[in-house]
Motif scaffolding. Structure first.
Motif, mmCIF file in Angstrom:
data_model
loop_
_atom_site.group_PDB
_atom_site.id
_atom_site.type_symbol
_atom_site.label_atom_id
_atom_site.label_comp_id
_atom_site.label_asym_id
_atom_site.label_seq_id
_atom_site.Cartn_x
_atom_site.Cartn_y
_atom_site.Cartn_z
ATOM 1 N N GLN A 83 0.827 -1.183 0.000
ATOM 2 C CA GLN A 83 0.000 0.000 0.000
ATOM 3 C C GLN A 83 0.870 1.244 0.000
ATOM 4 O OE1 GLN A 83 -3.554 0.221 2.184
ATOM 5 N NE2 GLN A 83 -3.588 -1.928 2.766
ATOM 6 N N ILE B 59 -7.914 1.770 -3.655
ATOM 7 C CA ILE B 59 -9.230 1.152 -3.484
ATOM 8 C C ILE B 59 -9.070 -0.332 -3.161
ATOM 9 C CG2 ILE B 59 -11.475 0.725 -4.542
ATOM 10 C CD1 ILE B 59 -10.843 3.022 -6.500
ATOM 11 N N HIS B 60 -8.474 -1.065 -4.082
ATOM 12 C CA HIS B 60 -8.182 -2.491 -3.929
ATOM 13 C C HIS B 60 -6.871 -2.787 -4.628
ATOM 14 C CE1 HIS B 60 -12.013 -4.124 -2.313
ATOM 15 N NE2 HIS B 60 -12.633 -3.257 -3.089
ATOM 16 N N THR C 255 -7.166 -10.854 -4.291
ATOM 17 C CA THR C 255 -7.496 -9.439 -4.170
ATOM 18 C C THR C 255 -7.447 -9.059 -2.693
ATOM 19 O OG1 THR C 255 -9.882 -9.805 -3.979
ATOM 20 C CG2 THR C 255 -9.009 -9.469 -6.209
ATOM 21 N N LYS D 196 -8.269 -5.460 0.139
ATOM 22 C CA LYS D 196 -8.824 -4.117 0.289
ATOM 23 C C LYS D 196 -7.726 -3.100 0.549
ATOM 24 C CE LYS D 196 -13.265 -5.724 2.111
ATOM 25 N NZ LYS D 196 -14.202 -5.687 3.261
ATOM 26 N N PRO E 66 -12.238 0.901 0.088
ATOM 27 C CA PRO E 66 -12.817 -0.175 -0.726
ATOM 28 C C PRO E 66 -14.340 -0.190 -0.840
ATOM 29 C CG PRO E 66 -12.327 -0.995 1.460
ATOM 30 C CD PRO E 66 -11.870 0.448 1.432
ATOM 31 N N ASP E 67 -15.033 0.540 0.040
ATOM 32 C CA ASP E 67 -16.495 0.431 0.084
ATOM 33 C C ASP E 67 -17.147 0.890 -1.207
ATOM 34 O OD1 ASP E 67 -16.696 1.377 3.618
ATOM 35 O OD2 ASP E 67 -16.206 -0.530 2.626
ATOM 36 N N TYR F 82 -17.026 -0.823 -4.028
ATOM 37 C CA TYR F 82 -16.291 -1.364 -5.170
ATOM 38 C C TYR F 82 -16.015 -2.851 -4.974
ATOM 39 C CZ TYR F 82 -15.119 3.603 -5.660
ATOM 40 O OH TYR F 82 -15.168 4.973 -5.759
ATOM 41 N N ASN F 83 -15.955 -3.582 -6.093
ATOM 42 C CA ASN F 83 -15.473 -4.960 -6.052
ATOM 43 C C ASN F 83 -14.455 -5.131 -7.167
ATOM 44 O OD1 ASN F 83 -16.986 -6.078 -8.544
ATOM 45 N ND2 ASN F 83 -18.628 -5.163 -7.328
#
Lengths: 113, 114
Positions: free
Chosen positions: A100, B46-47, B55, B57, B61-62, B64-65
């Motif tokens: 990240q 996001i991801h 995958t 998070k 992330p909320d 979205y997939n």
């Protein structure tokens, strides 16, 4: 948030002048990267400086890092109109979050011909 | 090599509609990422994916997939779009997950949700 912040938010200079932008970050890091984003484009990697380095050069770019102050600066010497872009610093936390990256808010640089 | 490509470049949705953004890379990179960029906010993750079939998070992330069925592709889905998802979306890839790895970015997708 672990996002860094760049300062200033916007900078306008004449061609040939030097441009300096600063980045502050919040966590301990292994290294810090700088990216450039031309208008309407994706980011492009410019330079990486490791936490045990204080200064690094690449062409007209000079980057410094002060881990005690959690800050870095990017100097572009002898600026050109083509340097007009936004510049972002990016860091990754030391706590295993290497996947990240946290990008700063960016400095928008305008070089006037 | 095309590097990282994104489809589509622009899209306008109505609230509640769904869509999928496609990211493709031809550099054989293991790691792929989806970011959104909003004014004054910088890029936010996001991801991300650390390999085919995986995958994870990111920071936001909320709503979205994602899916990574093939190594070269990373899809971002919005099941029910909201105006708050109006943004510019960037895909990126890297050869490794270390903080020393450079990320390569696509040109972005500008999404507007009305």
């Amino acid at each position: 948030s672990q996002q860094g912040e760049e300062d200033p938010q916007a900078l306008s200079i004449q061609e040939g002048e030097n441009a300096t932008m600063n980045c502050s970050y919040k966590t301990s890091i292994n290294n810090l990267q700088w990216y450039r984003q031309n208008s309407g484009r994706g980011l492009v990697h410019l330079i990486l400086i490791r936490s045990n380095e204080r200064e690094k050069h690449s062409g007209r770019l000079r980057v410094t890092l002060d881990t005690s102050k959690k800050s870095s600066s990017l100097l572009i010497t002898a600026s050109r109109a083509a340097d007009t872009a936004s510049y972002f610093c990016a860091t990754a936390a030391l706590d295993g979050g290497g996947n990240q990256f946290y990008f700063g808010t960016g400095t928008s640089l305008t070089v006037i011909p | 090599n095309a590097g990282v490509t994104q489809t589509p470049k622009f899209r306008v949705l109505k609230t509640g509609q769904s869509m999928t953004l496609l990211c493709a890379q031809d550099m054989n990179h293991e790691y792929m990422y989806w970011y959104r960029q909003d004014p004054g906010m910088g890029l936010r993750l996001i991801h991300y994916s650390v390999g085919e079939g995986t995958t994870a998070k990111g920071e936001v992330p909320d709503g979205y997939n994602v899916s990574r069925l093939k190594k070269q592709n990373f899809l971002l889905g919005l099941e029910s779009a909201a105006p708050s998802q109006t943004s510019v979306y960037f895909c990126a890839s890297s050869s490794g997950g270390s903080s020393y790895n450079e990320q390569f970015f696509g040109p972005g997708t500008r999404l507007t949700v009305l």
